[in-house]
Structures are given as structure tokens and as C-alpha cells.
Design a protein around this motif. Structure first.
Motif, PDB file in Angstrom:
ATOM      1  N   PRO A 257       1.385  -1.123   0.114  1.00 51.12           N
ATOM      2  CA  PRO A 257      -0.077   0.077   0.119  1.00 51.12           C
ATOM      3  C   PRO A 257       1.089   0.735  -0.063  1.00 51.12           C
ATOM      4  CG  PRO A 257      -1.195  -1.651   1.561  1.00 51.12           C
ATOM      5  CD  PRO A 257       0.529  -2.410   1.067  1.00 51.12           C
ATOM      6  N   ALA A 258       1.909   1.604   0.523  1.00 46.27           N
ATOM      7  CA  ALA A 258       2.388   2.345   0.646  1.00 46.27           C
ATOM      8  C   ALA A 258       3.988   2.745  -0.466  1.00 46.27           C
ATOM      9  CB  ALA A 258       4.362   2.255   1.581  1.00 46.27           C
ATOM     10  N   ARG A 259       3.948   2.096  -1.624  1.00 44.48           N
ATOM     11  CA  ARG A 259       4.418   1.776  -3.386  1.00 44.48           C
ATOM     12  C   ARG A 259       2.889   3.697  -3.778  1.00 44.48           C
ATOM     13  NH1 ARG A 259      -0.577  -0.855  -3.497  1.00 44.48           N
ATOM     14  NH2 ARG A 259      -1.928  -0.375  -5.834  1.00 44.48           N
ATOM     15  N   LEU A 260       2.122   3.759  -3.404  1.00 43.92           N
ATOM     16  CA  LEU A 260       0.794   5.497  -4.004  1.00 43.92           C
ATOM     17  C   LEU A 260       1.648   5.947  -3.381  1.00 43.92           C
ATOM     18  CD1 LEU A 260      -2.393   3.482  -2.900  1.00 43.92           C
ATOM     19  CD2 LEU A 260      -1.302   3.599  -5.063  1.00 43.92           C
ATOM     20  N   ALA A 261       2.495   6.450  -2.503  1.00 46.30           N
ATOM     21  CA  ALA A 261       3.002   7.937  -1.656  1.00 46.30           C
ATOM     22  C   ALA A 261       4.273   8.471  -2.923  1.00 46.30           C
ATOM     23  CB  ALA A 261       3.517   7.656  -0.384  1.00 46.30           C
ATOM     24  N   VAL A 262       4.812   7.247  -3.639  1.00 48.70           N
ATOM     25  CA  VAL A 262       5.364   7.311  -4.481  1.00 48.70           C
ATOM     26  C   VAL A 262       4.730   8.049  -5.884  1.00 48.70           C
ATOM     27  CG1 VAL A 262       7.481   6.609  -6.383  1.00 48.70           C
ATOM     28  CG2 VAL A 262       6.915   5.592  -3.766  1.00 48.70           C
ATOM     29  N   ASP A 263       6.117   8.331  -6.403  1.00 50.76           N
ATOM     30  CA  ASP A 263       5.166   9.659  -7.631  1.00 50.76           C
ATOM     31  C   ASP A 263       6.224   8.451  -8.836  1.00 50.76           C
ATOM     32  OD1 ASP A 263       4.452  10.817 -10.054  1.00 50.76           O
ATOM     33  OD2 ASP A 263       5.792  12.585  -9.188  1.00 50.76           O
ATOM     34  N   TRP A 264       5.145   7.519  -9.087  1.00 54.11           N
ATOM     35  CA  TRP A 264       5.992   6.609  -9.950  1.00 54.11           C
ATOM     36  C   TRP A 264       6.286   7.685 -11.396  1.00 54.11           C
ATOM     37  CZ3 TRP A 264       8.403   2.366  -7.818  1.00 54.11           C
ATOM     38  CH2 TRP A 264       7.877   2.054  -6.746  1.00 54.11           C
ATOM     39  N   ALA A 265       5.899   8.341 -11.231  1.00 52.99           N
ATOM     40  CA  ALA A 265       6.019   9.347 -12.841  1.00 52.99           C
ATOM     41  C   ALA A 265       7.518   9.584 -12.702  1.00 52.99           C
ATOM     42  CB  ALA A 265       4.816   9.780 -13.830  1.00 52.99           C
ATOM     43  N   LYS A 266       8.373  10.238 -11.490  1.00 53.22           N
ATOM     44  CA  LYS A 266       9.590  10.628 -12.300  1.00 53.22           C
ATOM     45  C   LYS A 266       9.998   9.610 -11.116  1.00 53.22           C
ATOM     46  CE  LYS A 266       7.649  15.686 -11.801  1.00 53.22           C
ATOM     47  NZ  LYS A 266       6.893  17.048 -10.266  1.00 53.22           N
ATOM     48  N   VAL A 267      10.561   8.752 -11.113  1.00 53.94           N
ATOM     49  CA  VAL A 267      10.809   8.039 -11.251  1.00 53.94           C
ATOM     50  C   VAL A 267      11.735   6.865 -12.290  1.00 53.94           C
ATOM     51  CG1 VAL A 267      12.247   5.337  -9.954  1.00 53.94           C
ATOM     52  CG2 VAL A 267      10.043   7.041  -9.442  1.00 53.94           C
ATOM     53  N   ASN A 268      13.563   7.768 -12.823  1.00 49.57           N
ATOM     54  CA  ASN A 268      14.333   6.988 -14.103  1.00 49.57           C
ATOM     55  C   ASN A 268      15.107   5.535 -13.683  1.00 49.57           C
ATOM     56  OD1 ASN A 268      14.191   9.636 -15.195  1.00 49.57           O
ATOM     57  ND2 ASN A 268      15.293   9.604 -13.299  1.00 49.57           N
ATOM     58  N   PHE A 269      14.191   4.767 -14.166  1.00 53.38           N
ATOM     59  CA  PHE A 269      14.122   2.902 -14.106  1.00 53.38           C
ATOM     60  C   PHE A 269      15.745   2.715 -14.998  1.00 53.38           C
ATOM     61  CE2 PHE A 269      10.211   3.393 -12.391  1.00 53.38           C
ATOM     62  CZ  PHE A 269      10.281   3.128 -11.452  1.00 53.38           C
ATOM     63  N   TRP A 270      16.730   2.289 -14.508  1.00 50.12           N
ATOM     64  CA  TRP A 270      17.766   2.136 -15.220  1.00 50.12           C
ATOM     65  C   TRP A 270      17.563   0.014 -15.457  1.00 50.12           C
ATOM     66  CZ3 TRP A 270      20.253   4.848 -19.251  1.00 50.12           C
ATOM     67  CH2 TRP A 270      20.093   6.003 -19.110  1.00 50.12           C
ATOM     68  N   PHE A 271      18.901  -1.329 -15.969  1.00 50.90           N
ATOM     69  CA  PHE A 271      18.742  -2.401 -15.615  1.00 50.90           C
ATOM     70  C   PHE A 271      20.240  -2.446 -15.678  1.00 50.90           C
ATOM     71  CE2 PHE A 271      15.019  -1.923 -17.202  1.00 50.90           C
ATOM     72  CZ  PHE A 271      14.411  -2.922 -16.606  1.00 50.90           C
ATOM     73  N   GLY A 272      20.570  -3.115 -14.314  1.00 50.56           N
ATOM     74  CA  GLY A 272      21.928  -3.442 -14.196  1.00 50.56           C
ATOM     75  C   GLY A 272      22.709  -4.405 -15.306  1.00 50.56           C
ATOM     76  N   ASP A 273      21.872  -5.313 -15.547  1.00 48.51           N
ATOM     77  CA  ASP A 273      22.695  -6.239 -16.814  1.00 48.51           C
ATOM     78  C   ASP A 273      21.372  -6.320 -17.511  1.00 48.51           C
ATOM     79  OD1 ASP A 273      21.625  -7.431 -15.027  1.00 48.51           O
ATOM     80  OD2 ASP A 273      22.805  -9.600 -15.394  1.00 48.51           O
ATOM     81  N   GLU A 274      21.792  -7.640 -18.906  1.00 55.30           N
ATOM     82  CA  GLU A 274      20.157  -7.813 -19.740  1.00 55.30           C
ATOM     83  C   GLU A 274      20.906  -8.701 -20.540  1.00 55.30           C
ATOM     84  OE1 GLU A 274      17.392  -8.939 -20.209  1.00 55.30           O
ATOM     85  OE2 GLU A 274      16.480  -6.768 -19.922  1.00 55.30           O
ATOM     86  N   ARG A 275      20.481 -10.195 -20.377  1.00 54.69           N
ATOM     87  CA  ARG A 275      19.876 -10.984 -21.198  1.00 54.69           C
ATOM     88  C   ARG A 275      20.135 -11.165 -22.435  1.00 54.69           C
ATOM     89  NH1 ARG A 275      16.832 -13.650 -17.232  1.00 54.69           N
ATOM     90  NH2 ARG A 275      18.343 -14.544 -15.440  1.00 54.69           N
ATOM     91  N   PHE A 276      21.017 -10.954 -23.565  1.00 55.94           N
ATOM     92  CA  PHE A 276      20.827 -10.651 -25.198  1.00 55.94           C
ATOM     93  C   PHE A 276      19.981 -11.820 -26.015  1.00 55.94           C
ATOM     94  CE2 PHE A 276      22.809  -9.978 -29.437  1.00 55.94           C
ATOM     95  CZ  PHE A 276      22.174  -8.479 -29.140  1.00 55.94           C
ATOM     96  N   VAL A 277      18.788 -11.725 -25.926  1.00 51.13           N
ATOM     97  CA  VAL A 277      18.258 -12.458 -26.069  1.00 51.13           C
ATOM     98  C   VAL A 277      16.701 -11.533 -26.619  1.00 51.13           C
ATOM     99  CG1 VAL A 277      18.033 -14.295 -25.091  1.00 51.13           C
ATOM    100  CG2 VAL A 277      17.067 -12.893 -23.734  1.00 51.13           C
ATOM    101  N   PRO A 278      15.746 -11.838 -27.405  1.00 48.12           N
ATOM    102  CA  PRO A 278      14.861 -11.192 -28.574  1.00 48.12           C
ATOM    103  C   PRO A 278      14.358 -10.640 -27.620  1.00 48.12           C
ATOM    104  CG  PRO A 278      15.398 -13.631 -29.211  1.00 48.12           C
ATOM    105  CD  PRO A 278      15.699 -13.584 -28.284  1.00 48.12           C
ATOM    106  N   ALA A 279      13.227  -9.225 -27.702  1.00 45.93           N
ATOM    107  CA  ALA A 279      12.787  -8.378 -27.096  1.00 45.93           C
ATOM    108  C   ALA A 279      11.327  -9.690 -26.370  1.00 45.93           C
ATOM    109  CB  ALA A 279      11.924  -7.136 -27.598  1.00 45.93           C
ATOM    110  N   ASP A 280      10.710 -10.604 -26.691  1.00 45.85           N
ATOM    111  CA  ASP A 280       9.549 -10.909 -26.015  1.00 45.85           C
ATOM    112  C   ASP A 280       9.850 -12.121 -25.687  1.00 45.85           C
ATOM    113  OD1 ASP A 280      10.290 -12.712 -28.056  1.00 45.85           O
ATOM    114  OD2 ASP A 280       8.295 -12.850 -29.277  1.00 45.85           O
ATOM    115  N   SER A 281      11.538 -12.020 -25.881  1.00 46.68           N
ATOM    116  CA  SER A 281      12.076 -13.355 -24.474  1.00 46.68           C
ATOM    117  C   SER A 281      11.611 -13.206 -23.175  1.00 46.68           C
ATOM    118  CB  SER A 281      13.508 -13.881 -24.765  1.00 46.68           C
ATOM    119  OG  SER A 281      13.663 -14.474 -23.211  1.00 46.68           O
TER     120      SER A 281
END
Length: 266
Positions: A59-83
Motif C-alpha cells: 500500500p505504501a507504493r501509492l506515496a511514490v510519484d512513479w512518473a518521476k522515477v528513472n529506471f535503468w538495468f544493471g544487466d540484461e540477457r541478450f535475447v529477443p525482445a519477447d523472450s
């Protein structure tokens, strides 16, 4: 042990995921109250995705303004986009598609069916990071040379049984890379064999690094990571946040580290 390293013990996998989710919500709120927006680097893996699900269900997630959070990824599997193996897809299902984030603030690594090869994917993410860093730099003072990566407020890392973090594996070229923020990884000992990863230099620009580990198969890696071994042999030992490094582990993962050095969360 470095003064900014904190070790917190949790009694179970479920408590670890729930508590890490609560910590993340609180940290995002604190950063947004200071700067208006916040940036988090996400990780995959079972406990990483479980943490994101716990965020979405809190329920506490509602306090965050998610539209103003930037998301990055530390790593990724090099596979097709729909994998289903893609960290980006798993994160979208667990959290990003459930809380109203701004799609323009979600920065994913290129999929195998979008670019020519893994080196092109690494170059693309390097460019994304540099563009974001330039925007931040111009917002702050508009002068000088921008850094290679933007400010990371929280960077989440999983931990492999071999003590790898992101897709930086022991003794492989990725953990040795210097002077670049992103590398392509081939011949990974963990399938799939081709991946894209932030380098240790980029990871260590984060204000706070949280290493989240659960299970008896992680106990040896936790022990080695906290013992100060060489990052080339034990990549997790090299992760150091600018302000704080947190090891968030469950009881089973703590089996080979002195409990008196830990703070217990229940």
C-alpha cells in the motif's frame, strides 16, 4: 570492513523481499522529497523480481510519484525482445506496468532482434547513459564535462553462487573492464551465454548499492564477498556505493558469515 558497508539479516526469503521493497519505497520517497525525482537501477533474478512484486503489492507504493522515477538495468540477457528471460520484461510484469511509470524514464538494454550484436547493444546503452548524464549536468550547472552515467540513487544487485554481480563473472573480461560503463558479455558460464552489463566502475558510481541474496547456495559467495577478496575472483567484493553498501540477506545465505556482525530485521 569499510564503514559504509551494512549487513542486514532476514529470517526468510519472503521477509527479505518484503523488507527490501519497503526500504526501496522509503528511499525513493526520501530522494524525491530532496530532488523531485529519483533513479533506481534494477536487477533480475528470483529475489530481485520478488522484491519488485512486493513493491507493487505494498500500500505504501501509492506515496511514490512513479512518473518521476528513472529506471535503468544493471544487466540484461541478450535475447529477443519477447523472450521471458529478459530482465526488462520480468520487471515490467512485476512492477513497471502496475504503478504508472513514465515509459520515457524506463531505459532498457537493446534486445538481440533490435541490434546487430551484443557490442552494438552495449554501445547503445552507453549512449543512453551519456545522454541522461548530460541532461543532469546541464540541469545542475551547465558547464564542464558530463560524467559517463547519470546519478544512481539506489542500485540493486543480485548475487550468484559464484559471487557474480550483474553479468560480471569471476576471472572474465567484464570484471576487468575499465574506462567504459557498459560491456558486452560472451561465453557467460550462466545461460544464456550472451549478455550486456554495467561495469564495476559504473556500478560503483551509485549513491547506494544494495546486494540482495537468499538461499544456502549463496552462503559461500556472501562469505567471500564480505571477506575482502579480489573483485576479479569475487566480483561482489568490489561493489561499493558512494555513500552506502548494503548486504540484505536471508538466514540461509548468512551461514558462512559471523552473525554478530549483522543487524537482524524481522
Amino acid at each position: 570492513m569499510n564503514r559504509n558497508v551494512r549487513i542486514t539479516l532476514h529470517p526468510s526469503y519472503d521477509v527479505l523481499a518484503a523488507t527490501t521493497a519497503a526500504r526501496l519505497i522509503t528511499r525513493l520517497l526520501d530522494v524525491q522529497s530532496e530532488r523531485g525525482e529519483a533513479t533506481v537501477v534494477l536487477t533480475g533474478g528470483s529475489v530481485g523480481i520478488a522484491t519488485l512484486k512486493a513493491v507493487a503489492e505494498s500500500p505504501a507504493r501509492l506515496a511514490v510519484d512513479w512518473a518521476k522515477v528513472n529506471f535503468w538495468f544493471g544487466d540484461e540477457r541478450f535475447v529477443p525482445a519477447d523472450s521471458p528471460d529478459r530482465n526488462a520484461g520480468q520487471a515490467a510484469d512485476a512492477l513497471l506496468d502496475r504503478v504508472g511509470v513514465d515509459p520515457a524514464r524506463v531505459h532498457v538494454m537493446a534486445a538481440a532482434d533490435a541490434v546487430a550484436d551484443v557490442e552494438a547493444a552495449a554501445a547503445d546503452y552507453t549512449a543512453q547513459l551519456a545522454a541522461a548524464a548530460r541532461r543532469e549536468w546541464d540541469d545542475e550547472d551547465g558547464s564542464g564535462d558530463a560524467p559517463a552515467v547519470p546519478r544512481f540513487d539506489v542500485l540493486l544487485l543480485g548475487l550468484g553462487p559464484d559471487a557474480h554481480i550483474a553479468s560480471l563473472f569471476p576471472e572474465m573480461s567484464g570484471i576487468r573492464s575499465r574506462g567504459v560503463p557498459v560491456v558486452g558479455v560472451t561465453n557467460s558460464p550462466k545461460p544464456p551465454p550472451t549478455r550486456v552489463s554495467l561495469t564495476l566502475e559504473a556500478i560503483n558510481t551509485a549513491q547506494e548499492i544494495w546486494i540482495v541474496a537468499a538461499g544456502a547456495d549463496k552462503a559461500a559467495a556472501v562469505g567471500l564477498g564480505l571477506a575482502g577478496a579480489s573483485p576479479v575472483q569475487v566480483p561482489a567484493s568490489g561493489a561499493r556505493g558512494v555513500n552506502k553498501t548494503m548486504w540484505l540477506i536471508d538466514q540461509e545465505a548468512a551461514a558462512k558469515f559471523p552473525e554478530q556482525l549483522m543487524r537482524r530485521d524481522t
